[in-house]
Design an enzyme around this catalytic site. Structure first.
Site, mmCIF file in Angstrom:
data_model
loop_
_atom_site.group_PDB
_atom_site.id
_atom_site.type_symbol
_atom_site.label_atom_id
_atom_site.label_comp_id
_atom_site.label_asym_id
_atom_site.label_seq_id
_atom_site.Cartn_x
_atom_site.Cartn_y
_atom_site.Cartn_z
ATOM 1 N N LYS A 45 0.838 -1.196 0.000
ATOM 2 C CA LYS A 45 0.000 0.000 0.000
ATOM 3 C C LYS A 45 0.879 1.254 0.000
ATOM 4 O O LYS A 45 2.074 1.183 0.326
ATOM 5 C CB LYS A 45 -0.897 -0.008 1.238
ATOM 6 C CG LYS A 45 -0.115 0.038 2.555
ATOM 7 C CD LYS A 45 -1.027 -0.190 3.754
ATOM 8 C CE LYS A 45 -0.248 -0.123 5.063
ATOM 9 N NZ LYS A 45 -1.095 -0.471 6.214
ATOM 10 N N ARG A 139 -11.001 0.472 15.123
ATOM 11 C CA ARG A 139 -10.650 1.105 13.851
ATOM 12 C C ARG A 139 -11.299 0.259 12.760
ATOM 13 O O ARG A 139 -12.482 -0.025 12.825
ATOM 14 C CB ARG A 139 -9.110 1.150 13.768
ATOM 15 C CG ARG A 139 -8.538 2.267 12.974
ATOM 16 C CD ARG A 139 -7.019 2.167 12.867
ATOM 17 N NE ARG A 139 -6.577 0.964 12.162
ATOM 18 C CZ ARG A 139 -5.348 0.760 11.717
ATOM 19 N NH1 ARG A 139 -4.419 1.659 11.923
ATOM 20 N NH2 ARG A 139 -5.024 -0.334 11.079
ATOM 21 N N TYR A 267 13.253 31.710 8.038
ATOM 22 C CA TYR A 267 12.013 32.312 8.547
ATOM 23 C C TYR A 267 12.038 32.440 10.069
ATOM 24 O O TYR A 267 12.435 31.519 10.777
ATOM 25 C CB TYR A 267 10.813 31.437 8.160
ATOM 26 C CG TYR A 267 10.406 31.570 6.718
ATOM 27 C CD1 TYR A 267 10.081 32.807 6.176
ATOM 28 C CD2 TYR A 267 10.317 30.443 5.914
ATOM 29 C CE1 TYR A 267 9.687 32.911 4.844
ATOM 30 C CE2 TYR A 267 9.921 30.540 4.587
ATOM 31 C CZ TYR A 267 9.607 31.783 4.057
ATOM 32 O OH TYR A 267 9.219 31.888 2.764
ATOM 33 N N MET A 315 9.546 25.255 2.722
ATOM 34 C CA MET A 315 8.819 24.366 1.819
ATOM 35 C C MET A 315 9.758 23.671 0.833
ATOM 36 O O MET A 315 9.622 22.471 0.566
ATOM 37 C CB MET A 315 7.753 25.143 1.045
ATOM 38 C CG MET A 315 6.903 24.257 0.143
ATOM 39 S SD MET A 315 5.711 25.177 -0.834
ATOM 40 C CE MET A 315 4.604 25.772 0.435
HETATM 41 C C1 LIG Z 1 -0.430 -1.642 6.758
HETATM 42 C C2 LIG Z 1 -1.065 -2.878 7.221
HETATM 43 C C3 LIG Z 1 -0.285 -4.022 7.449
HETATM 44 C C4 LIG Z 1 1.228 -3.989 7.377
HETATM 45 O O1 LIG Z 1 1.692 -3.540 8.620
HETATM 46 P P1 LIG Z 1 3.251 -3.378 8.883
HETATM 47 O O2 LIG Z 1 3.359 -3.090 10.331
HETATM 48 O O3 LIG Z 1 3.656 -2.242 8.025
HETATM 49 O O4 LIG Z 1 3.891 -4.650 8.484
HETATM 50 C C5 LIG Z 1 -0.915 -5.173 7.808
HETATM 51 N N1 LIG Z 1 -2.254 -5.240 7.930
HETATM 52 C C6 LIG Z 1 -3.047 -4.158 7.731
HETATM 53 C C7 LIG Z 1 -4.513 -4.295 7.916
HETATM 54 C C8 LIG Z 1 -2.479 -2.944 7.373
HETATM 55 O O5 LIG Z 1 -3.257 -1.881 7.180
#
Ligand SMILES: *Cc1c(COP(=O)(O)O)cnc(C)c1O
Length: 382
Positions: A45, A139, A267, A315
């Site tokens: 992801k 969550r 800044y 930036m």
């Molecule tokens: C991102 C994610 C993972 C991977 O977690 P890591 O700690 O980065 O290995 C696993 N399961 C879910 C549901 C996630 O959102």
């Protein structure tokens, strides 16, 4: 060295650049695959945690991972478009997502509740689903109070031929700290969720709870599969294992000036030079992913020596105190790297900005040129 040198040296034409070391990703994958009791899902992801989703996916699959995981279906499509045909799971999708295409393209989907279940079941095709239980984070995933009814409804949909329940998944909220009692609660809740699913007649082949931290530290959480993302790119949230960071961020010094003691920098004049020194200008800022919060703490490496970033990170630029000798413009600055040569690491930047490494690696901006090193030999993946 003059006050305002202009001649470039070192690496003419160099621009800010992010080098990605896929050999490191391969080594990390092999270590994780070795530790996992079951299969290894490479979670790619957020563009492979900023390292390039396709590159990380291919590298992980060539080094022991057998599946891929992403959040959105859009991320899944791009992996399929690139020809990756391995099992692929997507979670965190809105109820009205295109589940028909998911079924058609053989993308497995997580189902965190009854509304999602109905949407997936009603979509054409027979989607393969992983029921997602909230293992204690409030969550993503189904509330335990609704888990039994979700399992029963999923079983009915399965009997009608609308879906196949191939998995049950959960996620631990405190796995970076093995001693936290939240882990035992999460494991217990997941075991209960599996029993409940079984009692409803479901026979999920894939049962997965562990991400990187639990894969490295807690075999009790392994079940049939681990979903790892951070670990692939060298981040170990449990700090138990030496993994290999895969990113190196460099930039040229674009200008050097000699200044007197007491010169205000940047800044708000947040910094004043303590002594006469040379200031180097580096064309990277918070738009490129260097957190402004690290101002006043961060360091970079110049000619093998760590030098402080002074004044506020802007930036597009930051200023480095190069000391009394200075360097010529064009000199390469290492912002972070694996740390082997004494350069700052992503973990250092995370500490300077009161955050975690994940946020640094996923935040590098799009105008930084990316270069991938050591594309591994790829076996056929389709
Ligand atoms: C991102 C994610 C993972 C991977 O977690 P890591 O700690 O980065 O290995 C696993 N399961 C879910 C549901 C996630 O959102």
């Amino acid at each position: 060295m003059t006050g305002l040198a202009v001649a470039a040296r070192n690496d003419p034409g160099a621009r800010p650049r992010l080098d990605i070391d896929l050999e490191a990703v391969g080594r990390n994958t092999r270590l994780l695959a070795d530790r996992a009791a079951g299969e290894l899902m490479a979670v790619v992801k957020a563009d492979g945690f900023g390292h390039g989703a396709l590159d990380v996916a291919r590298t992980a699959l060539a080094n022991g991972a057998t599946r891929l995981g992403v959040t959105s279906l859009e991320e899944a499509w791009s992996l399929r478009d690139a020809g990756l045909g391995v099992p692929l799971l997507s979670w965190l999708n809105p109820v009205d997502s295109d589940y028909a295409t998911a079924a058609a393209r053989d993308v497995e989907v997580a189902v965190p509740g009854l509304q999602h279940l109905a949407a997936v079941a009603e979509a054409s095709g027979r989607a393969r689903v992983h029921l997602h239980v909230d293992a204690g984070m409030a969550r993503d995933g189904a509330d335990p109070a609704s888990w039994a009814s979700l399992c029963r409804a999923a079983r009915r949909a399965e009997l009608r031929g609308e879906i196949d329940v191939v998995g049950v998944m959960g996620h631990l909220g405190c796995a970076d700290d093995l001693d936290d009692e939240c882990n035992a609660l999460g494991r217990t809740r997941f075991a209960w969720a599996l029993e409940t699913a079984r009692a409803c007649g479901l026979r999920p082949r894939d049962r997965h709870l562990a991400a990187t931290a639990a894969t490295l530290t807690d075999p009790r959480a392994h079940h049939t599969m681990s979903r790892v993302g951070a670990g692939l790119v060298g981040i170990d949230p449990s700090r138990s294992t030496r993994l290999q960071p895969a990113m190196t961020l460099t930039a040229p010094v674009v200008q050097v000036r000699r200044v007197r003691a007491g010169t205000p920098v940047g800044y708000g004049h947040a910094h004043r030079t303590a002594a006469a020194t040379h200031l180097g200008l580096v064309p990277l800022g918070y738009a490129d992913g260097l957190p402004r919060l690290a101002s006043g703490r961060a360091e970079v490496q110049v000619r093998g020596v760590r030098r402080p970033v002074v004044g506020r990170i802007s930036m597009d630029q930051l200023v480095v105190d190069l000391g009394s000798r200075g360097v010529d413009p064009g000199e390469t600055v290492t912002v972070f790297g694996p740390g082997a040569a004494g350069e700052p690491t992503v973990a250092d930047w995370a500490a300077w900005a009161d955050t975690i490494e994940h946020e640094i690696v996923t935040g590098i901006g799009s105008r930084v040129e990316r270069r991938t090193l050591a594309v591994p030999h790829l076996r056929s993946l389709s």
